[in-house]
Design an enzyme around this catalytic site. Structure first.
Site, PDB file in Angstrom:
ATOM      1  CG  LEU A  10      -2.067  -0.956   1.286  1.00  0.00           C
ATOM      2  CD1 LEU A  10      -2.700  -0.937   2.664  1.00  0.00           C
ATOM      3  CD2 LEU A  10      -3.097  -0.614   0.240  1.00  0.00           C
ATOM      4  CG  ASP A  11       0.697   4.156  -3.085  1.00  0.00           C
ATOM      5  OD1 ASP A  11       1.574   3.318  -3.380  1.00  0.00           O
ATOM      6  OD2 ASP A  11      -0.072   4.665  -3.925  1.00  0.00           O
TER       7      ASP A  11
END
EC number: 5.4.99.-
Length: 540
Positions: free
Chosen positions: A108-109
């Protein structure tokens, strides 16, 4: 008297009938397996191959493992915080729990929050299967201009479903090449016309960029747009609705266990890895076959206990024990119909082993054939892999079948025969065991005289062949000698050329050195003459 007896017998019959009516037999209790945990849910609905097996007192039920093993075979459904990257979060959990290996189910960013499945120790073997699973997101889109109503926006969101071309955004650290990603479903949940913010829900394939999807929505609306916020709601089978924990929970659970030895909080935070595998179709394996599978063996029909319905060949399945432990992820080689009818064959091959080796005892090599095989290996009648060699008796090669494929028997010849027989004939002498088995079944025991006649015929034929081979060998030798002579001549010529070149170079060097010496002498003579002239002038 007779009437009294009859009346007594009738009264006794009535009393027994009344007793039978009053005291009814108890019904057998029905097992409600729908409430059984994890991979044992609806266990009674599995098709039964056989009910006869010897349970071994090894292994543990997933929820009742000792705490060290529980952590080792565990996963965490983590709610990722906003600023750190996925790799940082996983590294922090590794240090908190003091384990050697952790992994996650898709990055995930840093600014993105939500579902991140963290796998611990042995559960890291399931990371690949979870990275490819579907994902669900809820995001906020900011449009760069005002729009009229929400109907057009909802239509634009609905049109961006199916297979779409996507290029990774500039922020991502991935190669910027065009990819195809499928979006299964997408909805517009809310829209705020004052701030031009839209709330969207997306069910998509792994590797989909929601940031580029938001840009595409802005392009379709003709005003432009970008992603404001994003949260992952579901990753594979795990969602935020059940069993999600924060980093604080993990830290507190480990602190509680370290200081007060309370396992309950740690068991609540960490789930068994079997929780990820509940969507796979199941095959139940006998306890005696488990360790062989952990060493990479295929699951055969004798090791099969129960199996799920509607299994198709080449479908991914999970192999489990009777206690509900996951052994491995396999690829089914049979359908459910063939599992029910076949007497032998491979049920499933192994894709990824999950369980540690030697949790269950070794139960292979205990049959009568296996014992004979071990003795033959000790005596040197078979090689160390159990395959035939020079000393193997013909009875063994004729009767024993190798299921791993064709096995070639190495045959030896006497020194006299080895002089006459060429190497290609030796290669043809090694015949596959299956072919030998078929031929031995057809052949009958041959008397000694016939054997001698056959040997003599073979010798005669080998003599004829040897003469032809000798002539061919002579031709080959002559050709080789000619080639060697040519090579020697060419090498001599090359060496002569090199020597002549060297001599020329030496001569040139000598000449140049002589010239240099002559020029030096001349220059020295000139200097002497000049000096003499100057002296004379000075005297005068």
């Amino acid at each position: 008297m007779t009437t009294d007896k009859k009346s007594k017998s009738k009264s006794s019959e009535k009393s027994t009938q009344e007793v039978e009516q009053v005291i009814k037999p108890e019904k057998t209790p029905i097992l409600d397996t729908s409430k059984w945990p994890l991979l044992l849910k609806n266990y009674d609905q599995l098709s039964v191959r056989t009910g006869h097996y010897t349970p071994i007192p090894n292994g543990h039920s997933p929820l009742k493992r000792p705490i060290k093993e529980y952590v080792k075979y565990g996963i965490i459904n983590l709610d990722k915080p906003s600023n750190p990257s996925s790799h940082e979060v996983v590294a922090w959990i590794r240090t908190i729990l003091r384990v050697t290996k952790t992994g996650h189910s898709g990055t995930l960013d840093p600014k993105v929050t939500g579902c991140l499945i963290v796998c611990i120790e042995r559960a890291t073997r399931l990371v690949k299967s979870q990275q490819g699973a579907g994902k669900e997101y809820i995001g906020i889109v900011r449009l760069h201009g005002a729009i009229e109503g929400t109907t057009e926006l909802s239509k634009a969101v609905d049109t961006l479903t199916g297979a779409l071309f996507q290029r990774p955004p500039q922020k991502s650290a991935v190669k910027k090449r065009l990819r195809v990603r499928t979006i299964h479903n997408s909805k517009l949940l809310e829209f705020d016309p004052e701030r031009n913010l839209g709330l969207i829900w997306v069910d998509c394939e792994a590797g989909t960029y929601i940031r580029t999807l938001c840009v595409h929505i802005g392009l379709l609306m003709g005003v432009g747009g970008h992603m404001q916020e994003l949260r992952r709601v579901r990753s594979g089978i795990m969602s935020e609705k059940k069993g999600q924990v924060t980093m604080h929970d993990v830290k507190d659970a480990q602190y509680e266990y370290d200081n007060s030895k309370d396992e309950s909080y740690l068991r609540r935070v960490i789930q068994p890895l079997e929780a990820i595998l509940t969507n796979y179709k199941r095959i139940v394996v006998k306890d005696s076959a488990i360790n062989a599978i952990c060493y990479g063996a295929k699951l055969m029909i004798p090791g099969l206990l129960r199996y799920e319905q509607d299994i198709e060949s080449n479908e991914e399945v999970v192999l489990i024990t009777t206690k509900g432990e996951a052994i491995a992820i396999g690829i089914a080689q049979m359908t459910t119909a063939s599992m029910a009818t076949c007497d032998h064959g491979v049920v499933a091959t192994i894709k990824r082993v999950i369980m540690d080796r030697d949790v269950y005892p070794v139960r292979w090599g205990l049959g009568p054939k296996a014992k004979v095989k071990k003795e033959m290996i000790k005596d040197g009648k078979l090689d160390k892999f159990g395959k035939p060699n020079e000393k193997t008796p013909s009875d063994w090669t004729n009767t024993y079948t190798y299921y791993t494929g064709q096995v070639a028997t190495t045959t030896t010849t006497s020194p006299v025969e080895s002089m006459n027989v060429d190497t290609p004939k030796k290669a043809t002498a090694s015949v596959a065991v299956k072919a030998e088995v078929e031929s031995s079944e057809d052949e009958k025991p041959v008397p000694k005289k016939e054997k001698k006649d056959k040997k003599e015929k073979k010798k005669d034929s080998s003599d004829d062949e040897s003469e032809e081979e000798k002539s061919s060998k002579k031709d080959k030798k002559e050709k080789k000698e000619k080639k060697e002579k040519k090579e020697k001549k060419s090498s001599k010529d090359d060496s002569d050329d090199e020597s002549s070149k060297k001599e020329k170079k030496d001569k040139k060097r000598k000449k140049s050195s002589d010239k240099d010496s002559d020029s030096e002498k001349e220059s020295s003579d000139k200097k002497d003459k000049k000096d003499k002239k100057e002296k004379k002038k000075s005297k005068n």
